[in-house]
Design a protein around this motif. Structure first.
Motif, PDB file in Angstrom:
ATOM      1  N   MET A   1      67.935  21.940  45.710  1.00 28.09           N
ATOM      2  CA  MET A   1      66.633  21.747  46.360  1.00 28.09           C
ATOM      3  C   MET A   1      65.520  21.972  45.351  1.00 28.09           C
ATOM      4  N   ARG A   2      64.582  21.067  45.325  1.00 27.81           N
ATOM      5  CA  ARG A   2      63.473  21.176  44.388  1.00 27.81           C
ATOM      6  C   ARG A   2      62.284  21.865  45.053  1.00 27.81           C
ATOM      7  N   LYS A   3      61.569  22.685  44.275  1.00 30.87           N
ATOM      8  CA  LYS A   3      60.402  23.399  44.794  1.00 30.87           C
ATOM      9  C   LYS A   3      59.124  22.612  44.524  1.00 30.87           C
ATOM     10  N   ALA A   4      58.311  22.512  45.571  1.00 30.95           N
ATOM     11  CA  ALA A   4      56.963  21.978  45.402  1.00 30.95           C
ATOM     12  C   ALA A   4      56.038  23.187  45.305  1.00 30.95           C
ATOM     13  N   ILE A   5      55.723  23.611  44.088  1.00 30.13           N
ATOM     14  CA  ILE A   5      54.958  24.840  43.868  1.00 30.13           C
ATOM     15  C   ILE A   5      53.514  24.491  43.537  1.00 30.13           C
ATOM     16  N   ILE A   6      52.607  25.090  44.282  1.00 30.79           N
ATOM     17  CA  ILE A   6      51.193  24.968  43.953  1.00 30.79           C
ATOM     18  C   ILE A   6      50.612  26.375  43.794  1.00 30.79           C
ATOM     19  N   ASN A   7      49.508  26.450  43.078  1.00 31.18           N
ATOM     20  CA  ASN A   7      48.896  27.746  42.772  1.00 31.18           C
ATOM     21  C   ASN A   7      47.491  27.844  43.354  1.00 31.18           C
ATOM     22  N   MET A   8      47.090  29.071  43.645  1.00 32.26           N
ATOM     23  CA  MET A   8      45.696  29.392  43.906  1.00 32.26           C
ATOM     24  C   MET A   8      45.470  30.825  43.412  1.00 32.26           C
ATOM     25  N   ASN A   9      44.240  31.230  43.289  1.00 25.08           N
ATOM     26  CA  ASN A   9      43.930  32.548  42.752  1.00 25.08           C
ATOM     27  C   ASN A   9      43.676  33.564  43.861  1.00 25.08           C
ATOM     28  N   ARG A  10      43.915  34.809  43.519  1.00 24.81           N
ATOM     29  CA  ARG A  10      43.603  35.926  44.410  1.00 24.81           C
ATOM     30  C   ARG A  10      42.674  36.862  43.634  1.00 24.81           C
ATOM     31  N   LEU A  11      41.445  36.991  44.118  1.00 22.77           N
ATOM     32  CA  LEU A  11      40.455  37.840  43.462  1.00 22.77           C
ATOM     33  C   LEU A  11      40.337  39.142  44.251  1.00 22.77           C
ATOM     34  N   VAL A  12      40.814  40.232  43.661  1.00 24.56           N
ATOM     35  CA  VAL A  12      40.814  41.539  44.325  1.00 24.56           C
ATOM     36  C   VAL A  12      39.547  42.292  43.911  1.00 24.56           C
ATOM     37  N   ILE A  13      38.635  42.465  44.871  1.00 21.06           N
ATOM     38  CA  ILE A  13      37.386  43.171  44.604  1.00 21.06           C
ATOM     39  C   ILE A  13      37.597  44.656  44.877  1.00 21.06           C
ATOM     40  N   ILE A  14      37.398  45.461  43.837  1.00 26.14           N
ATOM     41  CA  ILE A  14      37.695  46.888  43.886  1.00 26.14           C
ATOM     42  C   ILE A  14      36.401  47.696  43.906  1.00 26.14           C
ATOM     43  N   GLY A  15      36.276  48.605  44.883  1.00 24.17           N
ATOM     44  CA  GLY A  15      35.140  49.516  44.954  1.00 24.17           C
ATOM     45  C   GLY A  15      35.588  50.964  44.945  1.00 24.17           C
ATOM     46  N   ASN A  16      34.642  51.876  45.119  1.00 20.61           N
ATOM     47  CA  ASN A  16      34.950  53.296  45.012  1.00 20.61           C
ATOM     48  C   ASN A  16      35.980  53.760  46.039  1.00 20.61           C
ATOM     49  N   GLY A  17      36.036  53.101  47.206  1.00 18.27           N
ATOM     50  CA  GLY A  17      37.027  53.471  48.204  1.00 18.27           C
ATOM     51  C   GLY A  17      38.453  53.319  47.696  1.00 18.27           C
ATOM     52  N   PHE A 239      41.662  41.004  39.064  1.00 18.75           N
ATOM     53  CA  PHE A 239      40.920  42.161  39.562  1.00 18.75           C
ATOM     54  C   PHE A 239      39.454  42.075  39.133  1.00 18.75           C
ATOM     55  N   LEU A 240      38.566  42.265  40.088  1.00 19.22           N
ATOM     56  CA  LEU A 240      37.142  42.408  39.800  1.00 19.22           C
ATOM     57  C   LEU A 240      36.765  43.823  40.212  1.00 19.22           C
ATOM     58  N   SER A 241      36.682  44.706  39.222  1.00 21.88           N
ATOM     59  CA  SER A 241      36.477  46.127  39.508  1.00 21.88           C
ATOM     60  C   SER A 241      35.018  46.526  39.337  1.00 21.88           C
ATOM     61  N   PHE A 242      34.479  47.186  40.375  1.00 20.05           N
ATOM     62  CA  PHE A 242      33.125  47.728  40.324  1.00 20.05           C
ATOM     63  C   PHE A 242      33.154  49.222  39.970  1.00 20.05           C
ATOM     64  N   ASN A 243      34.338  49.749  39.726  1.00 17.46           N
ATOM     65  CA  ASN A 243      34.484  51.167  39.389  1.00 17.46           C
ATOM     66  C   ASN A 243      34.368  51.387  37.888  1.00 17.46           C
ATOM     67  N   TYR A 244      34.189  52.654  37.507  1.00 13.70           N
ATOM     68  CA  TYR A 244      34.081  53.007  36.092  1.00 13.70           C
ATOM     69  C   TYR A 244      35.364  53.646  35.571  1.00 13.70           C
ATOM     70  N   THR A 245      36.234  54.064  36.459  1.00 11.14           N
ATOM     71  CA  THR A 245      37.466  54.746  36.071  1.00 11.14           C
ATOM     72  C   THR A 245      38.509  53.733  35.594  1.00 11.14           C
ATOM     73  N   THR A 246      39.630  54.241  35.103  1.00 10.21           N
ATOM     74  CA  THR A 246      40.679  53.371  34.558  1.00 10.21           C
ATOM     75  C   THR A 246      41.796  53.087  35.566  1.00 10.21           C
ATOM     76  N   THR A 247      41.587  53.394  36.849  1.00  9.71           N
ATOM     77  CA  THR A 247      42.642  53.207  37.843  1.00  9.71           C
ATOM     78  C   THR A 247      43.144  51.761  37.872  1.00  9.71           C
ATOM     79  N   ILE A 330      39.213  42.508  49.703  1.00  6.26           N
ATOM     80  CA  ILE A 330      38.234  43.589  49.601  1.00  6.26           C
ATOM     81  C   ILE A 330      38.999  44.905  49.685  1.00  6.26           C
ATOM     82  N   MET A 331      38.984  45.679  48.619  1.00 11.20           N
ATOM     83  CA  MET A 331      39.693  46.954  48.593  1.00 11.20           C
ATOM     84  C   MET A 331      38.743  48.074  48.174  1.00 11.20           C
ATOM     85  N   GLY A 332      38.211  48.768  49.173  1.00  5.10           N
ATOM     86  CA  GLY A 332      37.400  49.938  48.888  1.00  5.10           C
ATOM     87  C   GLY A 332      35.972  49.664  48.496  1.00  5.10           C
TER      88      GLY A 332
END
Length: 412
Positions: A1-17, A239-247, A330-332
């Motif tokens: 069986m052949r796979k029909a693979i398509i891609n899209m992006n996931r932008l994870v917005i990171i906040g202090n939470g 990842f789009l991080s709005f934090n200053y830490t290295t988490t 949206i994460m935190g």
């Protein structure tokens, strides 16, 4: 069986939470109370408090008639309010010398007001900035910016000492988050469920991509039997991080992502090449035009858009959202107004297909869920949309969202 693979992006917005969900002491109250708690560290000395820095001058000396042992509770003072009440009570009794003077009036403002979140500090700065514009007071804006810079420096020192140097990013303790981020492939019933997070219009976009893939493959002449294609959607995580830490940086390493997959848009602690960006970013505000018309760059000093130009972070973000369709996590992040210009660019972009919220649940002492902030976040997100119909199409309904995991990173 052949796979029909398509891609899209996931932008994870990171906040202090997100950091708070890892058990890190990064709340505004953690920061401000740490300052006042250290001021109140008496060590049993006769001079109860003696503090003189760029923020305050505090001297509390008690006379010979004062019984220090009766007031050992001073060692337990843990906030500005508690300290202020203690000094006020004893000053009235005239036990000795009591002095508490603020040198930094912005620091006084955020110490005295009932501020709960970091976005409230940025909003408070913007409020004072607009007062300077109204009063046409150049001296006041210079002083405000200097004081704001001092608070920013104090925050950076706090996070380095109390977060980066104290907590260890342990692979074993972050499995719940890794499971979310590793969920990158959808097929069959999982693909059908994922498509419910998109509007009907966007579902058709995905299906058209599958059809195009299959037609292009069939045009090569290697024609398989009917039904031998298996549709599979692959998500590339950024990842789009709005934090200053290295988490988040630690997650990108753990997940094996390349450097382009992490955008620390607000900078990183102790990094001269990507300094922390702490200010205000709502150029959609009605009064912002008045600030620009002042024709004095001092008023624009802490507007985030100009700080973004010091690095390639903002351009990298624009390149990413222009490159392909994407879903936002949206994460935190509270999605408050202090980041309105940037978030409007992300949310209203034609390539943004949906916004999925990982909300925070509040539990009582018995572990029962008493409330969550899903509705609050959706209300905040709505302020970043000029087209409300578009907003309602893009926000994923609560039944398809989930709570943000709550874990605890171990101490080093």
């Amino acid at each position: 069986m052949r796979k029909a693979i398509i891609n899209m992006n996931r932008l994870v917005i990171i906040g202090n939470g997100f950091d708070l969900a890892h058990g890190l002491p990064t709340k505004y109250s953690d920061f401000i109370n740490d300052y006042w708690k250290n001021v109140c560290d008496t060590k049993g000395t006769k001079t109860i408090i003696n503090k003189n820095d760029e923020f305050v001058t505090i001297i509390c000396k008690f006379g010979h008639s004062y019984n220090l042992s009766e007031y050992k509770a001073i060692d337990d003072l843990k906030s500005y309010e508690e300290l202020n009440n203690f000094i006020g009570r004893n000053a009235e009794k005239k036990y000795g010398e009591f002095v508490m003077e603020f040198k930094n009036l912005f620091f006084k403002k955020i110490s005295e007001d009932s501020i709960q979140n970091w976005v409230d500090i940025e909003n408070e700065y913007y409020k004072l900035l607009k007062e300077c514009v109204k009063q046409n007071n150049n001296y006041k804006i210079i002083k405000l910016n200097k004081e704001f810079e001092q608070v920013k420096g104090l925050l950076e020192k706090y996070l380095l000492k109390n977060v980066e140097e104290k907590y260890d990013f342990s692979k074993d303790s972050v499995e719940e988050f890794v499971e979310i981020f590793n969920k990158c492939y959808y097929e069959k019933h999982e693909l059908d469920r994922f498509l419910t997070e998109l509007s009907n219009r966007d579902v058709q976009v995905i299906k058209d991509r599958f059809d195009k893939f299959e037609k292009e493959f069939l045009s090569l002449g290697d024609i398989p039997k009917q039904g031998l294609f298996k549709d599979e959607l692959s998500l590339d995580t950024y990842f789009l991080s709005f934090n200053y830490t290295t988490t988040v940086f630690n997650y990108s390493k753990l997940l094996g992502l390349d450097l382009d997959s992490l955008n620390e848009i607000h900078g990183r602690l102790d990094d001269k090449s990507n300094p922390i960006n702490f200010g205000f970013g709502d150029e959609m505000d009605k009064q912002y035009q008045e600030i620009e018309e002042k024709n004095d760059n001092e008023y624009l000093k802490n507007i985030k858009s100009f700080q973004y130009l010091h690095t390639s972070n903002y351009k990298r973000l624009l390149d990413l959202i222009d490159s392909d369709i994407y879903q936002v996590y949206i994460m935190g992040h509270s999605c408050g107004l202090s980041d309105r210009t940037l978030l409007n660019t992300v949310f209203e972009h034609n390539n943004c297909r949906s916004i999925k919220i990982f909300y925070h649940e509040t539990k009582d002492e018995h572990g029962k869920i008493v409330k969550d902030n899903y509705t609050e976040i959706t209300q905040n997100i709505s302020r970043h949309f000029n087209k409300k119909k578009l907003m309602r199409e893009k926000i994923v309904n609560k039944t398809l969202c989930q709570p943000l995991p709550q874990i605890q990173l171990p101490l080093k």
